[in-house]
Design a protein around this motif. Structure first.
Motif, short mmCIF file in Angstrom:
data_model
loop_
_atom_site.label_atom_id
_atom_site.label_comp_id
_atom_site.label_asym_id
_atom_site.label_seq_id
_atom_site.Cartn_x
_atom_site.Cartn_y
_atom_site.Cartn_z
N SER A 274 24.31 37.04 53.33
CA SER A 274 25.83 37.95 52.87
C SER A 274 27.61 37.90 52.67
CB SER A 274 26.41 39.43 54.41
OG SER A 274 26.70 40.04 54.70
N CYS A 275 28.06 38.48 51.68
CA CYS A 275 29.07 37.71 51.06
C CYS A 275 30.02 39.23 51.18
CB CYS A 275 28.79 37.01 50.06
SG CYS A 275 30.55 36.05 49.56
N TRP A 276 31.22 38.59 52.10
CA TRP A 276 32.30 40.12 52.34
C TRP A 276 33.61 39.87 51.95
CZ3 TRP A 276 31.97 44.46 55.23
CH2 TRP A 276 30.70 45.49 55.75
N PRO A 277 33.69 40.19 50.48
CA PRO A 277 35.23 39.62 49.40
C PRO A 277 35.93 40.44 50.38
CG PRO A 277 34.32 40.77 48.07
CD PRO A 277 33.51 41.23 49.52
N VAL A 278 37.11 40.09 50.76
CA VAL A 278 38.57 41.16 51.77
C VAL A 278 39.69 40.93 50.91
CG1 VAL A 278 39.81 41.97 53.41
CG2 VAL A 278 37.80 40.54 53.58
N ILE A 279 39.51 42.07 49.97
CA ILE A 279 40.58 42.21 48.67
C ILE A 279 41.74 43.06 48.76
CG2 ILE A 279 41.08 42.34 46.42
CD1 ILE A 279 38.12 42.83 45.62
N LEU A 280 43.05 42.49 48.46
CA LEU A 280 44.91 43.26 48.48
C LEU A 280 44.67 44.19 47.10
CD1 LEU A 280 46.94 41.36 51.03
CD2 LEU A 280 45.90 43.69 51.49
N VAL A 281 45.35 45.29 47.65
CA VAL A 281 45.64 45.56 46.11
C VAL A 281 47.00 46.32 46.33
CG1 VAL A 281 45.40 48.22 45.10
CG2 VAL A 281 43.56 46.87 45.80
N THR A 282 47.73 46.16 45.36
CA THR A 282 49.31 46.59 45.05
C THR A 282 49.48 47.58 44.35
OG1 THR A 282 50.09 43.77 45.16
CG2 THR A 282 51.62 45.89 45.29
N TYR A 283 50.10 48.86 45.09
CA TYR A 283 50.19 50.11 44.75
C TYR A 283 51.82 49.71 44.37
CZ TYR A 283 45.96 51.77 45.81
OH TYR A 283 44.73 52.07 45.55
N ASN A 284 52.81 49.60 44.13
CA ASN A 284 54.37 49.47 43.90
C ASN A 284 53.76 49.27 42.00
OD1 ASN A 284 54.12 47.92 46.28
ND2 ASN A 284 56.08 48.25 45.95
N LEU A 285 53.06 48.78 41.46
CA LEU A 285 52.95 48.74 40.00
C LEU A 285 52.85 49.67 38.87
CD1 LEU A 285 50.41 45.50 40.44
CD2 LEU A 285 52.84 45.03 39.82
N MET A 291 44.86 48.12 38.90
CA MET A 291 43.17 47.64 39.46
C MET A 291 43.13 47.07 38.17
SD MET A 291 42.23 49.46 42.10
CE MET A 291 42.61 51.00 43.01
N LYS A 292 44.03 46.19 38.21
CA LYS A 292 43.14 45.16 37.34
C LYS A 292 43.34 43.76 37.30
CE LYS A 292 44.46 46.73 32.84
NZ LYS A 292 43.41 46.41 31.83
N ARG A 293 42.51 43.00 37.47
CA ARG A 293 41.78 42.03 38.17
C ARG A 293 42.96 41.35 38.60
NH1 ARG A 293 36.85 38.17 35.32
NH2 ARG A 293 36.16 40.53 36.31
N LYS A 294 44.22 41.02 37.71
CA LYS A 294 45.12 39.73 37.99
C LYS A 294 45.37 40.65 39.07
CE LYS A 294 49.34 38.75 35.24
NZ LYS A 294 50.56 38.78 34.83
N PHE A 295 45.87 41.07 39.51
CA PHE A 295 46.81 41.75 40.84
C PHE A 295 45.96 42.68 41.95
CE2 PHE A 295 49.96 42.98 36.98
CZ PHE A 295 50.14 41.60 36.80
N MET A 296 44.78 42.03 41.45
CA MET A 296 43.30 42.25 42.84
C MET A 296 43.77 41.01 43.56
SD MET A 296 41.20 44.75 40.88
CE MET A 296 40.07 45.44 42.71
N ILE A 297 44.61 40.73 44.86
CA ILE A 297 43.99 39.78 45.74
C ILE A 297 43.79 39.61 46.64
CG2 ILE A 297 45.67 37.93 47.31
CD1 ILE A 297 48.39 39.45 45.85
N LEU A 298 42.29 38.27 46.26
CA LEU A 298 41.64 38.08 47.09
C LEU A 298 41.07 37.36 47.62
CD1 LEU A 298 38.53 37.69 47.71
CD2 LEU A 298 38.09 35.60 47.02
N THR A 299 42.19 37.51 49.72
CA THR A 299 42.62 37.23 50.94
C THR A 299 41.45 36.59 51.29
OG1 THR A 299 42.65 39.07 51.90
CG2 THR A 299 44.34 39.28 50.65
#
Length: 387
Positions: A274-285, A291-299
């Motif tokens: 099992s692999c669980w990525p947790v991603i932060l999305v910034t909605y100021n943009l 939803m561009k990959r550049k601004f989806m931050i893997l934390t």
């Protein structure tokens, strides 16, 4: 008449000439010896970094012949007078790299590091003034790497060299002592958590002129006519503005969302991993960037043989701490678009996940009464039949 500018100009020309020669003769343009007073040819950088070092620190005055940067060595016969020190410097570089790596390894235990240094500084054998225990090991390892020795061949050579040295020599008595670490490892960890701190990346976003400008798009350029076009038009966004007006007064403060779910890596359909990525999305943009990959931050990246289920709370603790720090405020963040520093804050608006992950992340019921997050207590828990 002040002639200092003439000296500066001449020194600048000498530096640029040196950099030209060094770059022309470099095997790897990313790792060139830096001859500044601080580095003394013991560290390697790119030409750009070396240029800054030379102008700020000055050149090492003892470095007369540029033998590390392509200048031929003058020789009187078959062997140069300066050739041996040049060869020895490679060993010094390797020793410095190992020393710095060990320093980072023992950061939390300075006493262990002090013992490590004392052990490394021992003479290779009594009355030996040329090599220490550490430099001797480095030389032998260099020999192994240079000639591609197998481990068995290197081990046999190690034993023979130890027998040739005088009594009291400090070389390890077996191969295990050469390669052992202070950190004890038992098997392969069954659960692994990779943490990628988001705060440094948020700081870098404001160091980009275009990105920094886009992070306040929702406040300065968004159409505000009451229609739902952007998350900034949502009730959740407006609730934050109403409850925390001091937070809303700074348009650069970030509004975030978390998205997480289990995946099967490498296109594998097996359920044994099992692999669980947790991603932060910034909605100021703007919408086209949210939803561009550049601004989806893997934390976080949670990997284990089984799904974390409700234990995911334990894995999320580093990210929760990062969000707490962001809510309190990170001072000294530089905004390159407005050319000023400010205190950055952030808030989590919502989570994005499927229904099963919703139960693990939010602790909500997923079946029976209260199963539907919209209907809540009006959810019907009766079992029906399809007709």
């Amino acid at each position: 008449m002040d002639k200092s500018w003439m000296h500066e100009d001449r020194r600048s020309k000498e530096y640029e000439e040196f950099l030209r020669i060094a770059l022309a003769n470099a095997i790897d343009h990313r790792r060139i010896h830096c001859p500044c007073q601080r580095c003394g040819n013991t560290r390697k950088f790119t030409i750009r970094v070396i240029r800054k070092h030379l102008y700020f620190n000055g050149v090492d005055q003892t470095y007369k012949d540029w033998i590390r940067h392509g200048q031929p060595i003058e020789s009187n016969g078959s062997k140069s007078v300066n050739q041996e020190p040049y060869l020895e410097r490679d060993v010094v570089d390797e020793t410095i790299d190992m020393f710095e790596g060990a320093n980072e390894h023992f950061t939390e235990n300075p006493d262990e590091f002090r013992k490590f240094v004392e052990e490394a500084e021992k003479p290779l054998y009594p009355w030996c003034h040329k090599h220490t225990k550490l430099s001797g090991l480095v030389k032998l390892y260099n020999l192994k790497a240079r000639h591609g020795m197998t481990d068995n061949c290197f081990f046999d050579m190690f034993i023979e060299v130890g027998d040739l040295l005088p009594i009291g020599q400090e070389l390890p008595s077996c191969m295990y002592e050469v390669t052992k670490k202070n950190v004890e490892k038992k098997g392969v960890p069954s659960k692994v958590l990779w943490h990628f701190p988001p705060i440094p990346r948020f700081k870098r976003m404001f160091k980009s002129f275009e990105t920094s400008k886009s992070l306040t798009w929702y406040d300065e350029s968004r159409i505000k006519d009451g229609r739902l076009r952007h998350p900034a038009d949502s009730p959740s966004w407006k609730m934050v503005d109403h409850m925390w007006p001091d937070f809303a007064s700074e348009p650069r403060n970030l509004r975030l969302a978390i998205s997480s779910n289990g995946i099967n890596p490498h296109s594998s359909l097996s359920s044994r991993y099992s692999c669980w990525p947790v991603i932060l999305v910034t909605y100021n943009l703007p919408l086209e960037l949210c939803m561009k990959r550049k601004f989806m931050i893997l934390t976080l990246l949670i990997s284990s043989p089984r799904q974390p289920l409700n234990d995911i709370d334990v894995y999320l603790e580093p990210l929760v701490e990062d969000l707490r720090i962001l809510w309190d405020g990170v001072e000294g963040v530089y905004d390159v678009f407005r050319q000023q520093s400010f205190t950055l804050r952030a808030i989590l608006l919502w989570t994005i996940n499927d229904f099963s992950a919703y139960g693990n992340l939010s602790g909500c019921t997923m079946k029976g009464y209260y199963a539907c997050p919209i209907c809540d207590e009006k959810t019907c828990g009766k079992v029906g039949t399809w007709k």
